[in-house]
Scaffold this active site. Structure first.
Site, PDB file in Angstrom:
ATOM      1  N   SER A   1     -10.155  -0.832   6.817  1.00 52.89           N
ATOM      2  CA  SER A   1      -9.565  -0.593   5.502  1.00 52.89           C
ATOM      3  C   SER A   1      -8.788  -1.752   4.910  1.00 52.89           C
ATOM      4  O   SER A   1      -8.392  -1.697   3.755  1.00 52.89           O
ATOM      5  CB  SER A   1      -8.656   0.635   5.560  1.00 52.89           C
ATOM      6  OG  SER A   1      -9.415   1.814   5.700  1.00 52.89           O
TER       7      SER A   1
ATOM      8  N   LYS B   1       0.835  -1.193   0.000  1.00 55.15           N
ATOM      9  CA  LYS B   1       0.000   0.000   0.000  1.00 55.15           C
ATOM     10  C   LYS B   1       0.872   1.245   0.000  1.00 55.15           C
ATOM     11  O   LYS B   1       1.892   1.302   0.694  1.00 55.15           O
ATOM     12  CB  LYS B   1      -0.920  -0.027   1.226  1.00 55.15           C
ATOM     13  CG  LYS B   1      -1.955   1.081   1.268  1.00 55.15           C
ATOM     14  CD  LYS B   1      -2.876   0.900   2.475  1.00 55.15           C
ATOM     15  CE  LYS B   1      -3.974   1.947   2.520  1.00 55.15           C
ATOM     16  NZ  LYS B   1      -4.893   1.730   3.667  1.00 55.15           N
TER      17      LYS B   1
ATOM     18  N   SER C   1      -9.607   1.604   2.764  1.00 56.87           N
ATOM     19  CA  SER C   1      -8.755   2.389   1.888  1.00 56.87           C
ATOM     20  C   SER C   1      -7.684   1.554   1.186  1.00 56.87           C
ATOM     21  O   SER C   1      -6.970   2.057   0.315  1.00 56.87           O
ATOM     22  CB  SER C   1      -8.069   3.489   2.697  1.00 56.87           C
ATOM     23  OG  SER C   1      -7.245   2.924   3.716  1.00 56.87           O
TER      24      SER C   1
END
Length: 475
Positions: free
Chosen positions: A175, A81, A151
């Site tokens: 997330s 990420k 996210s």
């Protein structure tokens, strides 16, 4: 089966036995990414380096041939990420605010993965600074007209599409688990402090967690075994010894008490989601687990506590750049950050006190059960741009509120939580079941998830880049 379709465990076994070269595996994943990325956008533009990935794969192949095998992650392609620092590469947080930024050192998790021999494919998209539940830059792996969830949407989609064998995400209110559920992969949010966050861009320091997204529960345990462990550079890091989190084989869950919430977790939930999760609970029972109906304490305060903690902590982190370059933030993120500046300190302190009370109440729940089982999210992936859900009783709920409603409890309490795929709805969209364990109860969590998973047929990869036929709008 192509190499990119293999689970981490299967790929690791093949690499160790030299039935599969890390170079072959990397080339397969890179070719898959070249095919799917135009439709999915899992990776930050320019972050996938064919030269870097193939060079690392050749080095891994040479080490393994020379007898320097480092373990199950050696030679395995991964995505990280875009909040996670890797020395010399950008950490943009999918934001214009970070344009031109390059990390000067590895984050703890990136360093541990590199030491284990994992190979970076690229940086995966996040909702800007992890402050959202949809990741608008990325499309759902099962239907490009749907949201990926957030996210950590890019990480989930890369795993679901076969453009990484595993990926890391962060989880502040769901997330990791939300996009895992919406894309049909496994997502693990560990106990707060089990995985160090040094070198990881923060959203909310008291709620943030780092964890893996994988194709199987076994894979999640393999990655956690590398990530977990104390790091004094993270003040919240727990002083726990290294452990092997790979779940043991077998499906016997005799003696495990599985808590099934009477309310809240099955309120305002799509009927197809509820049916799939309750069917999974029946399967856990068939494996020997004992279902116990439980009352979940203080549910009416969960969203207020979560937002009361997250919003001011996020604003404090962005205080300087919000003053200097507010125009560089996306409108939705800027609005949330500005709102956080208006929140009275007393409200933040009340949220902290309420969290303490909630943790105390949950201690009683763990005297009754070993795990809690519930939907990961109340609905499958909504259409891109859809802002609300309308429930059967006429209640209208914002998409972000709906997606975070069932997952934020584990962030507030710091308990570990695992999202496991349990099927698809009539439109072919994935459904996830959430298992919540007591703090530092990862072994139990992974054991139950792995046992359930072994009773299911192997899951195919997502269509990755095309719309599923006949998809109906999610109401």
């Amino acid at each position: 089966m192509q190499p990119y379709e293999l689970s981490l465990a299967a790929a690791a076994d093949a690499v160790r036995a030299r039935r599969l070269s890390p170079v072959e595996l990397a080339d397969s994943v890179l070719a898959r990414a070249a095919h799917t990325e135009p439709g999915l956008g899992a990776y930050v533009a320019g972050s996938v380096s064919v030269e870097r990935t193939r060079r690392a794969a050749r080095e891994a192949a040479g080490d393994i041939a020379a007898g320097r095998y480092r373990g199950p992650l050696h030679g395995i392609p991964m995505g990280l990420k875009d909040l996670i620092d890797v020395a010399g590469t950008p950490t943009s947080a999918s934001s214009r605010v970070r344009a031109g930024h390059r990390a000067r050192a590895d984050s703890t998790v990136a360093a541990r993965l590199a030491a284990a021999g994992a190979i970076l494919v690229g940086k995966t998209h996040t909702h800007e600074f992890a402050y959202g539940l949809t990741t608008p830059q990325t499309s759902n792996a099962w239907d490009t007209g749907r949201v990926a969830g957030g996210s950590s949407g890019g990480s989930a989609v890369s795993v679901a599409a076969g453009t990484s064998v595993f990926a890391l995400g962060t989880d502040t209110g769901g997330s990791i688990r939300v996009p895992a559920a919406l894309n049909g992969v496994v997502g693990l949010k560990p106990t707060y402090g089990l995985v160090p966050r040094h070198g990881v861009t923060s959203l909310s320091w008291s709620l943030d967690h780092v964890g893996p997204l994988t194709r199987t529960v076994e894979d999640a345990g393999l990655v956690l075994s590398v990530l977990a462990g104390h790091d004094p550079r993270d003040p919240a890091s727990l002083a726990v010894p290294p452990a092997d989190y790979r779940p043991r084989t077998g499906t016997d869950l005799t003696g495990i008490r599985v808590g099934v919430p009477r309310t809240y977790f099955f309120d305002h939930v799509d009927p197809e989601v509820e049916a799939a999760v309750r069917s999974a609970i029946d399967q856990l029972h068939a494996l020997g687990a004992h279902p116990v109906e439980v009352d979940v304490p203080m549910t009416r305060y969960l969203q207020a506590i979560h937002w009361g903690l997250m919003v001011p902590e996020a604003t404090a982190y962005h205080e300087d750049t919000l003053r200097r370059v507010p125009q560089l933030y996306q409108d939705d993120i800027r609005l949330l950050l500005e709102a956080g500046a208006l929140l009275p300190a007393g409200d933040y302190l009340r949220a902290q006190r309420a969290r303490t009370r909630l943790r105390q109440e949950w201690a009683h729940v763990w005297s009754e059960v070993d795990l809690i089982v519930a939907p990961s999210v109340p609905a499958t992936a909504v259409a891109a741009g859809q802002t609300s859900l309308t429930w059967a009783d006429g209640t209208v709920e914002g998409v972000s509120d709906a997606y975070v409603r069932l997952s934020s409890l584990a962030n507030i309490t710091g308990a570990p939580s695992l999202s496991v795929p349990v099927g698809h709805d009539a439109a072919g969209l994935p459904i996830g079941m959430q298992l919540i364990g007591r703090p530092l109860g990862e072994h139990m969590l992974l054991r139950a998830g792995h046992a359930y998973e072994q009773t299911r047929p192997a899951r195919p990869l997502a269509p990755a880049g095309r719309s599923a036929p006949g998809v109906r709008p999610v109401q």
